[in-house]
Write a protein that holds these residues in place. Structure first.
Motif, PDB file in Angstrom:
ATOM      1  N   MET A  56       0.687  -1.150   0.057  1.00 56.17           N
ATOM      2  CA  MET A  56       0.304  -0.188  -0.182  1.00 56.17           C
ATOM      3  C   MET A  56       0.759   1.389   0.060  1.00 56.17           C
ATOM      4  O   MET A  56       0.354   2.306   0.274  1.00 56.17           O
ATOM      5  CB  MET A  56      -0.882   0.063   1.077  1.00 56.17           C
ATOM      6  CG  MET A  56      -1.965  -1.087   1.099  1.00 56.17           C
ATOM      7  SD  MET A  56      -3.189  -1.083  -0.600  1.00 56.17           S
ATOM      8  CE  MET A  56      -3.570  -2.960  -0.472  1.00 56.17           C
TER       9      MET A  56
ATOM     10  N   LEU B 202      -5.143  -3.935   6.635  1.00 55.12           N
ATOM     11  CA  LEU B 202      -6.528  -3.108   6.460  1.00 55.12           C
ATOM     12  C   LEU B 202      -6.264  -1.776   6.398  1.00 55.12           C
ATOM     13  O   LEU B 202      -6.848  -0.722   5.934  1.00 55.12           O
ATOM     14  CB  LEU B 202      -7.549  -3.457   7.605  1.00 55.12           C
ATOM     15  CG  LEU B 202      -8.029  -5.148   7.226  1.00 55.12           C
ATOM     16  CD1 LEU B 202      -8.855  -5.437   8.546  1.00 55.12           C
ATOM     17  CD2 LEU B 202      -8.626  -5.014   5.829  1.00 55.12           C
TER      18      LEU B 202
ATOM     19  N   TYR C 219      -4.375  -0.235   3.735  1.00 53.35           N
ATOM     20  CA  TYR C 219      -5.326  -0.163   2.402  1.00 53.35           C
ATOM     21  C   TYR C 219      -6.365   0.974   2.505  1.00 53.35           C
ATOM     22  O   TYR C 219      -6.339   1.720   1.588  1.00 53.35           O
ATOM     23  CB  TYR C 219      -6.167  -1.469   2.452  1.00 53.35           C
ATOM     24  CG  TYR C 219      -7.367  -1.458   1.608  1.00 53.35           C
ATOM     25  CD1 TYR C 219      -7.026  -1.703   0.240  1.00 53.35           C
ATOM     26  CD2 TYR C 219      -8.523  -1.484   2.364  1.00 53.35           C
ATOM     27  CE1 TYR C 219      -8.383  -1.651  -0.619  1.00 53.35           C
ATOM     28  CE2 TYR C 219      -9.837  -1.380   1.631  1.00 53.35           C
ATOM     29  CZ  TYR C 219      -9.774  -1.605  -0.044  1.00 53.35           C
ATOM     30  OH  TYR C 219     -10.943  -1.480  -0.605  1.00 53.35           O
ATOM     31  N   GLU C 220      -6.778   1.279   3.661  1.00 59.97           N
ATOM     32  CA  GLU C 220      -7.776   2.486   3.675  1.00 59.97           C
ATOM     33  C   GLU C 220      -7.009   3.688   3.424  1.00 59.97           C
ATOM     34  O   GLU C 220      -7.476   4.585   2.858  1.00 59.97           O
ATOM     35  CB  GLU C 220      -8.480   2.374   5.271  1.00 59.97           C
ATOM     36  CG  GLU C 220      -9.497   1.572   5.373  1.00 59.97           C
ATOM     37  CD  GLU C 220     -10.759   1.684   4.834  1.00 59.97           C
ATOM     38  OE1 GLU C 220     -10.647   2.715   3.939  1.00 59.97           O
ATOM     39  OE2 GLU C 220     -11.737   1.077   5.051  1.00 59.97           O
TER      40      GLU C 220
ATOM     41  N   PHE D 269      -4.335   3.862   1.700  1.00 56.06           N
ATOM     42  CA  PHE D 269      -4.032   4.068   0.126  1.00 56.06           C
ATOM     43  C   PHE D 269      -5.338   4.479  -0.474  1.00 56.06           C
ATOM     44  O   PHE D 269      -5.286   5.137  -1.492  1.00 56.06           O
ATOM     45  CB  PHE D 269      -3.683   2.516  -0.405  1.00 56.06           C
ATOM     46  CG  PHE D 269      -3.570   2.500  -1.785  1.00 56.06           C
ATOM     47  CD1 PHE D 269      -2.008   2.864  -2.224  1.00 56.06           C
ATOM     48  CD2 PHE D 269      -4.054   2.034  -2.832  1.00 56.06           C
ATOM     49  CE1 PHE D 269      -1.388   2.660  -3.338  1.00 56.06           C
ATOM     50  CE2 PHE D 269      -3.748   2.187  -4.230  1.00 56.06           C
ATOM     51  CZ  PHE D 269      -2.233   2.384  -4.462  1.00 56.06           C
TER      52      PHE D 269
ATOM     53  N   ARG E 228     -14.402  -2.165  -2.831  1.00 53.30           N
ATOM     54  CA  ARG E 228     -15.661  -1.352  -2.161  1.00 53.30           C
ATOM     55  C   ARG E 228     -16.698  -1.262  -2.950  1.00 53.30           C
ATOM     56  O   ARG E 228     -17.771  -1.669  -2.345  1.00 53.30           O
ATOM     57  CB  ARG E 228     -15.029   0.108  -2.149  1.00 53.30           C
ATOM     58  CG  ARG E 228     -16.062   0.854  -0.908  1.00 53.30           C
ATOM     59  CD  ARG E 228     -15.123   2.093  -0.274  1.00 53.30           C
ATOM     60  NE  ARG E 228     -14.116   1.604   0.298  1.00 53.30           N
ATOM     61  CZ  ARG E 228     -13.212   2.370   1.035  1.00 53.30           C
ATOM     62  NH1 ARG E 228     -13.469   3.896   0.951  1.00 53.30           N
ATOM     63  NH2 ARG E 228     -12.260   1.983   1.775  1.00 53.30           N
TER      64      ARG E 228
ATOM     65  N   ASN F 157      -0.268  -0.335  -4.272  1.00 49.70           N
ATOM     66  CA  ASN F 157       0.637   0.213  -4.964  1.00 49.70           C
ATOM     67  C   ASN F 157       1.346  -0.609  -6.288  1.00 49.70           C
ATOM     68  O   ASN F 157       1.554  -1.614  -6.305  1.00 49.70           O
ATOM     69  CB  ASN F 157       1.807  -0.210  -3.882  1.00 49.70           C
ATOM     70  CG  ASN F 157       3.218   0.456  -4.243  1.00 49.70           C
ATOM     71  OD1 ASN F 157       3.400   0.971  -5.392  1.00 49.70           O
ATOM     72  ND2 ASN F 157       4.287   0.375  -3.375  1.00 49.70           N
TER      73      ASN F 157
ATOM     74  N   LEU G 230      -8.880  -8.139   3.237  1.00 51.03           N
ATOM     75  CA  LEU G 230      -9.443  -6.770   2.823  1.00 51.03           C
ATOM     76  C   LEU G 230     -11.138  -7.154   2.074  1.00 51.03           C
ATOM     77  O   LEU G 230     -11.938  -6.163   2.436  1.00 51.03           O
ATOM     78  CB  LEU G 230      -8.555  -6.594   1.532  1.00 51.03           C
ATOM     79  CG  LEU G 230      -7.072  -5.856   2.146  1.00 51.03           C
ATOM     80  CD1 LEU G 230      -6.176  -5.379   1.078  1.00 51.03           C
ATOM     81  CD2 LEU G 230      -7.504  -4.915   3.140  1.00 51.03           C
TER      82      LEU G 230
END
Lengths: 256, 256
Positions: free
Chosen positions: A29, A160, A163-164, A166, B95, B146, B160
């Protein structure tokens, strides 16, 4: 993707494999600033094996002895928690916290030098962060999870949150950064403020009937951290404390 | 939390440790339906060790020979991918996919019997899903990462997506308001606190060189409001102010 100044701080991690997994999760990330406070075993072949391709993050990880050292050069500090609510701290879900972290960490137009880092603290695998460690945080960050089985693996929790961050970064890259005129007070500034306040309280012989001195200072620390004071605001408070002390010393001196 | 009919399908997983991590990651996010297509080694002590507390999910995992069997009783199927774009499939970020999955999996009013399951497919650790396997999917699900280092560990990818499903589910269910142990200080309490602080500042003859008195009080009000103080916390601050005043009055009295 240039890494933003966002630091992940792992406290007293027991399993070196987890440290490797954390390095990989961070690199996935686009995060690179890892600080380890008293890891049980590090460096370790298990950490290297689990990092698989994120050896650069692992190699640059700093090992320090205290949380205070880990927070040098930091501004905003989030502590990860499993608590849904807390009487003392604001509890922010991972998504909202990530947005806040990115806003805080993005370079400000016209700013000189590197921005101070935003820190996210992760406790030990078994017991998480201690109450004393929480005391350095402005707010708690909580990952929503199954109430019947909340215990996230350390690497997963890092993944997690990274990721958030990113995703939040991608969302805000289009928008201009929010301006903050004055940077947040550093953790060291906050420590000096608390010490100064305690001095004044002792000089004024302030006692709380309902709680011990330590407990009282802890409460004060928590609510002043919650305010997320900037450098000027800390200076105002320090100025008031100094004025109060001078007055009393003059009065005392004249008297004696 | 009742698990929704959402099935995670792992294809030809090489490392049993990853299967354990997947079980744990799913249970953390209230998911329970795990299907393994031709795992290299399963059951396996490594899987059990990594599942730590999610043994029930592991015990109920079904092992099958083909993807078609794994998808029996399913409706919508997402395949995980690292591709950002694809000529054939719609690529949906994690998401948005999670919102779609939850909408699809929730029980419909008046529906008879269990809803068909929504499936998410995960390929092997090394090479992901084959083109043939993708062919069973309605759309591809991509986790933003990334670009320089996208290769997510299998357990992390599952974590995730499971997390996004959990959050999407919570978003769609109405949440009750959070309880608070001690009520926030009332606006009137805050006014009294500010007045008291101003009194002490005046008695201490505190002046800020950089700003006028009004401006200064406004700043103090803002950051104390930001702290969202409760009644007890206001009392602590008022107590300190009173102690400081008493001390000075006694000193001043003796002097005069």
């Amino acid at each position: 993707v240039t890494p933003l100044p966002i630091r992940f701080v792992l406290l007293e991690t027991s399993h070196p494999g987890n440290i490797g997994a954390v390095a990989r999760a961070m690199k996935n990330m686009a995060l690179a600033d890892l600080v380890l406070v008293k890891p049980l075993r590090f460096p370790d072949p298990e950490a290297t094996a689990r990092a698989s391709g994120a050896d650069d993050v692992l190699a640059r990880a700093r090992v320090v002895d205290t949380l205070a050292e880990a927070l040098e050069g930091c501004s905003l500090v989030f502590a990860t928690t499993a608590r849904e609510r807390d009487s003392w701290y604001r509890v922010v879900d991972a998504r909202s916290a990530a947005r806040r972290i990115v806003t805080e960490a993005r370079p400000r137009p016209g700013a000189q030098g590197p921005a101070p880092a935003v820190a996210v603290l992760f406790g030990t695998e078994r017991t998480g962060l201690t109450n004393e460690q929480l005391m350095s945080a402005h707010a708690l960050l909580r990952i929503p999870a199954n109430p019947a089985y909340e215990s996230l693996n350390l690497g997963m929790a890092v993944q997690l949150i990274a990721y958030e961050i990113f995703v939040a970064r991608a969302e805000t890259e289009a928008a201009p950064p929010a301006a903050r005129d004055v940077p947040l007070a550093s953790p060291a500034d906050m420590e000096r403020l608390f010490a100064h306040l305690q001095e004044v309280m002792e000089e004024a012989d302030f006692r709380d009937r309902t709680q011990s001195g330590t407990h009282l200072m802890q409460r004060i620390r928590r609510f002043l951290n919650r305010a997320e004071l900037d450098g000027n605001e800390v200076n105002i408070l320090r100025g008031i404390l100094t004025a109060v002390q001078n007055r009393r010393r003059v009065a005392g001196g004249t008297r004696g």
